[in-house]
Design a protein around this motif. Sequence first.
Motif, PDB file in Angstrom:
ATOM      1  N   VAL A   1       0.832  -1.194   0.000  1.00 34.32           N
ATOM      2  CA  VAL A   1       0.000   0.000   0.000  1.00 34.32           C
ATOM      3  C   VAL A   1       0.869   1.246   0.000  1.00 34.32           C
ATOM      4  N   LEU A   2       0.514   2.219  -0.831  1.00 31.08           N
ATOM      5  CA  LEU A   2       1.144   3.538  -0.814  1.00 31.08           C
ATOM      6  C   LEU A   2       0.153   4.541  -0.255  1.00 31.08           C
ATOM      7  N   VAL A   3       0.567   5.317   0.741  1.00 30.87           N
ATOM      8  CA  VAL A   3      -0.213   6.442   1.250  1.00 30.87           C
ATOM      9  C   VAL A   3       0.438   7.705   0.714  1.00 30.87           C
ATOM     10  N   PHE A   4      -0.327   8.500  -0.021  1.00 31.82           N
ATOM     11  CA  PHE A   4       0.232   9.676  -0.690  1.00 31.82           C
ATOM     12  C   PHE A   4      -0.601  10.916  -0.382  1.00 31.82           C
ATOM     13  N   GLY A   5       0.094  12.046  -0.167  1.00 32.93           N
ATOM     14  CA  GLY A   5      -0.625  13.309  -0.077  1.00 32.93           C
ATOM     15  C   GLY A   5      -0.143  14.196   1.044  1.00 32.93           C
ATOM     16  N   SER A   6      -1.098  14.881   1.669  1.00 31.10           N
ATOM     17  CA  SER A   6      -0.814  15.815   2.752  1.00 31.10           C
ATOM     18  C   SER A   6      -1.754  15.497   3.912  1.00 31.10           C
ATOM     19  N   GLY A   7      -1.870  16.411   4.874  1.00 29.15           N
ATOM     20  CA  GLY A   7      -2.813  16.221   5.979  1.00 29.15           C
ATOM     21  C   GLY A   7      -2.544  14.954   6.762  1.00 29.15           C
TER      22      GLY A   7
ATOM     23  N   ILE B   1      -3.457   2.259  -3.472  1.00 29.01           N
ATOM     24  CA  ILE B   1      -2.919   3.606  -3.276  1.00 29.01           C
ATOM     25  C   ILE B   1      -3.969   4.414  -2.525  1.00 29.01           C
ATOM     26  N   VAL B   2      -3.584   4.936  -1.377  1.00 25.94           N
ATOM     27  CA  VAL B   2      -4.470   5.779  -0.577  1.00 25.94           C
ATOM     28  C   VAL B   2      -4.050   7.229  -0.798  1.00 25.94           C
ATOM     29  N   VAL B   3      -4.969   8.057  -1.236  1.00 17.76           N
ATOM     30  CA  VAL B   3      -4.677   9.457  -1.542  1.00 17.76           C
ATOM     31  C   VAL B   3      -5.376  10.347  -0.528  1.00 17.76           C
ATOM     32  N   THR B   4      -4.622  11.228   0.101  1.00 13.96           N
ATOM     33  CA  THR B   4      -5.217  12.183   1.032  1.00 13.96           C
ATOM     34  C   THR B   4      -4.825  13.600   0.613  1.00 13.96           C
ATOM     35  N   LEU B   5      -5.735  14.257  -0.073  1.00 17.84           N
ATOM     36  CA  LEU B   5      -5.548  15.611  -0.590  1.00 17.84           C
ATOM     37  C   LEU B   5      -6.788  16.443  -0.277  1.00 17.84           C
ATOM     38  N   GLY B   6      -6.653  17.750  -0.386  1.00 10.74           N
ATOM     39  CA  GLY B   6      -7.824  18.611  -0.323  1.00 10.74           C
ATOM     40  C   GLY B   6      -7.840  19.576   0.837  1.00 10.74           C
ATOM     41  N   GLY B   7      -7.109  19.272   1.910  1.00 11.00           N
ATOM     42  CA  GLY B   7      -7.098  20.199   3.036  1.00 11.00           C
ATOM     43  C   GLY B   7      -6.562  21.562   2.643  1.00 11.00           C
ATOM     44  N   ASN B   8      -5.429  21.570   1.954  1.00 10.53           N
ATOM     45  CA  ASN B   8      -4.859  22.854   1.513  1.00 10.53           C
ATOM     46  C   ASN B   8      -5.770  23.553   0.517  1.00 10.53           C
ATOM     47  N   ASP B   9      -6.432  22.777  -0.339  1.00  9.53           N
ATOM     48  CA  ASP B   9      -7.337  23.371  -1.326  1.00  9.53           C
ATOM     49  C   ASP B   9      -8.574  23.955  -0.659  1.00  9.53           C
ATOM     50  N   ALA B  10      -9.050  23.298   0.400  1.00 12.98           N
ATOM     51  CA  ALA B  10     -10.203  23.833   1.133  1.00 12.98           C
ATOM     52  C   ALA B  10      -9.827  25.124   1.847  1.00 12.98           C
ATOM     53  N   LEU B  11      -8.629  25.169   2.429  1.00 13.91           N
ATOM     54  CA  LEU B  11      -8.196  26.351   3.183  1.00 13.91           C
ATOM     55  C   LEU B  11      -8.027  27.564   2.288  1.00 13.91           C
ATOM     56  N   THR B  12      -7.598  27.346   1.057  1.00 17.76           N
ATOM     57  CA  THR B  12      -7.363  28.474   0.149  1.00 17.76           C
ATOM     58  C   THR B  12      -8.491  28.657  -0.859  1.00 17.76           C
ATOM     59  N   LEU B  13      -9.595  27.951  -0.657  1.00 16.44           N
ATOM     60  CA  LEU B  13     -10.805  28.092  -1.486  1.00 16.44           C
ATOM     61  C   LEU B  13     -10.540  27.838  -2.970  1.00 16.44           C
ATOM     62  N   THR B  14      -9.757  26.785  -3.254  1.00 13.09           N
ATOM     63  CA  THR B  14      -9.601  26.363  -4.646  1.00 13.09           C
ATOM     64  C   THR B  14     -10.984  26.185  -5.273  1.00 13.09           C
ATOM     65  N   SER B  15     -11.196  26.736  -6.444  1.00  8.78           N
ATOM     66  CA  SER B  15     -12.514  26.651  -7.063  1.00  8.78           C
ATOM     67  C   SER B  15     -12.877  25.197  -7.364  1.00  8.78           C
ATOM     68  N   VAL B  16     -14.150  24.908  -7.348  1.00 14.57           N
ATOM     69  CA  VAL B  16     -14.597  23.542  -7.638  1.00 14.57           C
ATOM     70  C   VAL B  16     -14.200  23.152  -9.055  1.00 14.57           C
ATOM     71  N   ARG B  17     -14.263  24.102  -9.964  1.00 18.03           N
ATOM     72  CA  ARG B  17     -13.876  23.814 -11.345  1.00 18.03           C
ATOM     73  C   ARG B  17     -12.398  23.399 -11.418  1.00 18.03           C
ATOM     74  N   ALA B  18     -11.507  24.158 -10.739  1.00 14.39           N
ATOM     75  CA  ALA B  18     -10.085  23.819 -10.744  1.00 14.39           C
ATOM     76  C   ALA B  18      -9.840  22.499 -10.024  1.00 14.39           C
ATOM     77  N   TRP B  19     -10.552  22.277  -8.934  1.00 12.86           N
ATOM     78  CA  TRP B  19     -10.422  21.027  -8.180  1.00 12.86           C
ATOM     79  C   TRP B  19     -10.788  19.834  -9.059  1.00 12.86           C
ATOM     80  N   ARG B  20     -11.904  19.941  -9.760  1.00  9.69           N
ATOM     81  CA  ARG B  20     -12.312  18.848 -10.645  1.00  9.69           C
ATOM     82  C   ARG B  20     -11.261  18.594 -11.717  1.00  9.69           C
ATOM     83  N   ARG B  21     -10.769  19.659 -12.305  1.00  8.39           N
ATOM     84  CA  ARG B  21      -9.798  19.520 -13.394  1.00  8.39           C
ATOM     85  C   ARG B  21      -8.492  18.902 -12.891  1.00  8.39           C
TER      86      ARG B  21
END
Length: 248
Positions: free
Chosen positions: A42-48, A108-128
């Motif tokens: 198993v690979l754990v990848f990301g932040s948070g 593969i376990v991916v943990t992303l999104g905390g930084n994007d939530a904190l800086t209000l990454t747009s949903v469109r950019a997040w999806r892309r």
Amino acid sequence: MRWALVPLMTAWAARTGASLGHVPRPTDAPQARSAGVDSDRVLVFGSGPAVGWGVLSHDLALPGSLARALSARTGRGVDVEALFSPQTTARSAVADLDDRDLGRYDAIVVTLGGNDALTLTSVRAWRRELSAFLRLLVRTSGRSTQVFMLGVQPIRSVPGFGGPFGTIADRHAAVLNEATAVMCRALPRTTFVPLTARPGVAADRFRTAEDYRHWAGILAATMAGPLDAEHARGARPAAESPGGDHAP
């Protein structure tokens, strides 16, 4: 309205993040093992949660907790490696993956999104950006590799990230999670796993081994079935001993 808040949220997130310098985090090798036969890799990848904030070893953080929780469900051994950075975002994820050979992992376990939530990454950019990253994982991993995308943890449950800005980030995280769940349903071998805070824990207390055991239990409950099915089919990546370079 969101665009007007972005500079304020970004500055607040940077200031609050800088204050985490005193928080313990693991300094040992980013890997853990639960002994047993026919081990899952198993690979754990990301932040948070991948970073291990609040504990001093990866055995107490998500890698060790996940290895034990998954092994308890499958009866097999588990080898977990972690590749992480506190700054990783959906946009930087491809570069931060650091040309890792993904073909040797069962999951593969991916943990992303905390930084994007904190800086209000747009949903469109997040999806892309997240869609491009998840598609890369599916395309470059083994044909039987399972991808598990963790939802953003509740922002206000992280010490220092409360108050009005924390509430705004929490709401945005929920929107990102909804978009992520839709993306995962559209991709093969990809599962969205909602992440909850451990019940009854004060928001001003940082992470402990119990929090990682809580998250590992959530993950293991979702991962065991697909991994068992791949074992039953005999569809496994080529065996390879965990190792190689690890980037913090």
